[in-house]
Design a protein around this motif. Structure first.
Motif, PDB file in Angstrom:
ATOM      1  N   MET A 226      -5.676  -3.504  -0.592  1.00 53.43           N
ATOM      2  CA  MET A 226      -4.201  -2.841  -0.326  1.00 53.43           C
ATOM      3  C   MET A 226      -4.615  -2.055   1.009  1.00 53.43           C
ATOM      4  O   MET A 226      -4.255  -0.891   0.700  1.00 53.43           O
ATOM      5  CB  MET A 226      -3.500  -2.315  -1.382  1.00 53.43           C
ATOM      6  CG  MET A 226      -3.401  -3.249  -2.343  1.00 53.43           C
ATOM      7  SD  MET A 226      -1.940  -4.272  -1.853  1.00 53.43           S
ATOM      8  CE  MET A 226      -2.230  -5.968  -2.702  1.00 53.43           C
ATOM      9  N   GLY A 227      -4.899  -2.704   1.994  1.00 54.06           N
ATOM     10  CA  GLY A 227      -5.225  -1.696   3.309  1.00 54.06           C
ATOM     11  C   GLY A 227      -6.992  -2.003   3.570  1.00 54.06           C
ATOM     12  O   GLY A 227      -7.518  -2.826   2.872  1.00 54.06           O
TER      13      GLY A 227
ATOM     14  N   ASN B  76      -6.925   1.632  -8.334  1.00 58.67           N
ATOM     15  CA  ASN B  76      -7.194   3.143  -7.597  1.00 58.67           C
ATOM     16  C   ASN B  76      -8.303   3.827  -7.889  1.00 58.67           C
ATOM     17  O   ASN B  76      -8.240   4.619  -8.702  1.00 58.67           O
ATOM     18  CB  ASN B  76      -5.731   3.866  -7.521  1.00 58.67           C
ATOM     19  CG  ASN B  76      -5.354   4.228  -9.091  1.00 58.67           C
ATOM     20  OD1 ASN B  76      -5.468   5.575  -9.325  1.00 58.67           O
ATOM     21  ND2 ASN B  76      -4.831   3.289  -9.743  1.00 58.67           N
TER      22      ASN B  76
ATOM     23  N   ARG C 105       0.989  -1.150  -0.099  1.00 53.70           N
ATOM     24  CA  ARG C 105      -0.031  -0.094   0.013  1.00 53.70           C
ATOM     25  C   ARG C 105       0.985   1.050  -0.097  1.00 53.70           C
ATOM     26  O   ARG C 105       0.479   2.230  -0.701  1.00 53.70           O
ATOM     27  CB  ARG C 105      -0.837   0.100   1.102  1.00 53.70           C
ATOM     28  CG  ARG C 105      -1.722   1.066   1.330  1.00 53.70           C
ATOM     29  CD  ARG C 105      -2.586   1.176   2.689  1.00 53.70           C
ATOM     30  NE  ARG C 105      -3.642   2.616   2.457  1.00 53.70           N
ATOM     31  CZ  ARG C 105      -4.514   2.545   2.077  1.00 53.70           C
ATOM     32  NH1 ARG C 105      -5.077   1.530   1.390  1.00 53.70           N
ATOM     33  NH2 ARG C 105      -5.254   3.795   2.086  1.00 53.70           N
TER      34      ARG C 105
ATOM     35  N   LEU D  81      -7.627   1.340  -2.775  1.00 54.85           N
ATOM     36  CA  LEU D  81      -6.663   0.719  -3.238  1.00 54.85           C
ATOM     37  C   LEU D  81      -6.999  -0.774  -3.181  1.00 54.85           C
ATOM     38  O   LEU D  81      -6.969  -1.466  -2.024  1.00 54.85           O
ATOM     39  CB  LEU D  81      -5.252   1.255  -2.538  1.00 54.85           C
ATOM     40  CG  LEU D  81      -4.876   2.498  -2.676  1.00 54.85           C
ATOM     41  CD1 LEU D  81      -3.515   2.707  -1.947  1.00 54.85           C
ATOM     42  CD2 LEU D  81      -4.523   2.821  -3.966  1.00 54.85           C
TER      43      LEU D  81
ATOM     44  N   THR E  73      -0.007   7.376   3.273  1.00 56.31           N
ATOM     45  CA  THR E  73      -0.914   5.889   3.112  1.00 56.31           C
ATOM     46  C   THR E  73      -2.149   6.163   3.372  1.00 56.31           C
ATOM     47  O   THR E  73      -2.978   5.177   3.226  1.00 56.31           O
ATOM     48  CB  THR E  73       0.098   5.061   4.160  1.00 56.31           C
ATOM     49  OG1 THR E  73      -0.031   5.411   5.492  1.00 56.31           O
ATOM     50  CG2 THR E  73       1.426   4.669   3.651  1.00 56.31           C
TER      51      THR E  73
ATOM     52  N   ALA F  83      -6.809  -4.945   5.874  1.00 59.68           N
ATOM     53  CA  ALA F  83      -5.506  -5.533   5.355  1.00 59.68           C
ATOM     54  C   ALA F  83      -5.046  -6.815   5.725  1.00 59.68           C
ATOM     55  O   ALA F  83      -5.340  -7.231   7.094  1.00 59.68           O
ATOM     56  CB  ALA F  83      -4.479  -4.733   5.900  1.00 59.68           C
TER      57      ALA F  83
END
Ligand SMILES: O=C(O)CCC(=O)C(=O)O
Length: 299
Positions: free
Chosen positions: A179-180, A149, A69, A271, A89, A245
């Motif tokens: 991604m998170g 994204n 991430r 993400l 982030t 995540a």
């Protein structure tokens, strides 16, 4: 948080392309967590046959995912997409994509999907170990990594993956990896319950190849943007969840899915990645393999 509480906390109807998800319990529900079955391949296969997907909560190492991430956020920041008044982030959108007009977009997209931390998260370690056990042999990941994204207002329409990657084995699996954390507000993935068993759809929409069949009539390869009509026609509930995540959602080529609209109240970019896995001994779709996958340009 229970799904109903999570839905209530969004404070607005859940939508995909503006189409509202009916919140009746017969129309909307939560993805089933199959992580308790890990280690029992027969049980995992039986669950997959039944559901058309496997949600494995906390299966991946969150640190590995969060490193990916960070790498992605830095790349988005390098083209001005991130609001620097927040930690990178957090992936808060800057409000401007003007820089994208000034750069080589193809090279940038390649850089975005080729970082070492990303590869570590999706093409090595626990993901591959899972598929080797699940498929019972050496595994090949399609080399191309689809990075999403997704900004506020955007979503993915209802589709089967097969229409984009159907030139190799049918025994091919997608891993959708947040991604998170991806709460309901940020536009997570949703799966139509039972859709893997709709044979009629496999033989019609599911038989197209988006690159070869130029006049298939399905814009972008999507069956529809309208989650309400799709459910009315094919039945089942739309299933989603709040992802964290370390979670991994696996599904097959004929499991209908879409995403919710990203309605992040803080303008967070959603993400995630989606990547594909198969037995190395099986034929692979040539568009998505090698150092420089051809992608949809191959025709
Ligand atoms: O993340 C998204 O919005 C789309 C992902 C997807 O379509 C897939 O995983 O096949």
């Amino acid at each position: 948080m229970a799904l109903a509480d999570a839905v209530a906390s969004v404070g607005a109807p859940l939508t995909s392309h503006g189409y509202v998800f009916d919140q009746d319990p017969g129309a909307f529900g939560e993805l089933r967590d199959s992580s308790a079955l890990l280690g029992d391949e027969a049980a995992l296969h039986a669950r997959y046959e039944e559901d058309g997907y496997l949600l494995l909560r906390g299966y991946l190492d969150p640190e590995v995912v969060l490193a990916a991430r960070r790498e992605l956020a830095e790349k988005l920041d390098s083209v001005g997409l991130i609001d620097r008044s927040h930690p990178l982030t957090e992936a808060i959108y800057s409000g401007s994509n003007a820089r994208l007009g000034e750069i080589d977009r193809t090279a940038y997209a390649k850089a975005l999907r080729s970082g070492p931390a990303l590869r570590e998260a999706v093409h090595r370690g626990r993901v591959i170990e899972f598929y080797e056990r699940y498929l019972g042999g050496p595994v090949r990941a399609l080399d191309y990594i689809w990075v999403r994204n997704v900004r506020v207002g955007a979503a993915t329409g209802c589709h089967f993956d097969w229409v984009y990657m159907g030139r190799g084995t049918r025994d091919l699996y997608t891993s959708w990896i947040p991604m998170g954390d991806v709460p309901l507000s940020d536009g997570p993935l949703a799966v139509l319950e039972g859709s893997h068993q709709i044979d009629e759809l496999k033989g019609t929409y599911g038989a197209i190849d988006v690159d070869r069949d130029k006049d298939h009539g399905y814009t972008g390869g999507w069956l529809s943007k309208d989650v309400t009509s799709v459910r009315a026609r094919y039945g089942g509930r739309w299933l989603t969840t709040e992802f964290e995540a370390g979670d991994m959602l696996l599904f097959g080529m004929f499991t209908l899915h879409c995403s919710l609209d990203n309605r992040s109240p803080v303008n967070r970019i959603r993400l995630s990645t989606d990547t594909r896995y198969q037995l190395a001994s099986e034929p692979a779709d040539e568009r998505w393999i090698g150092e420089e996958p051809f992608g949809h340009g191959m025709g």
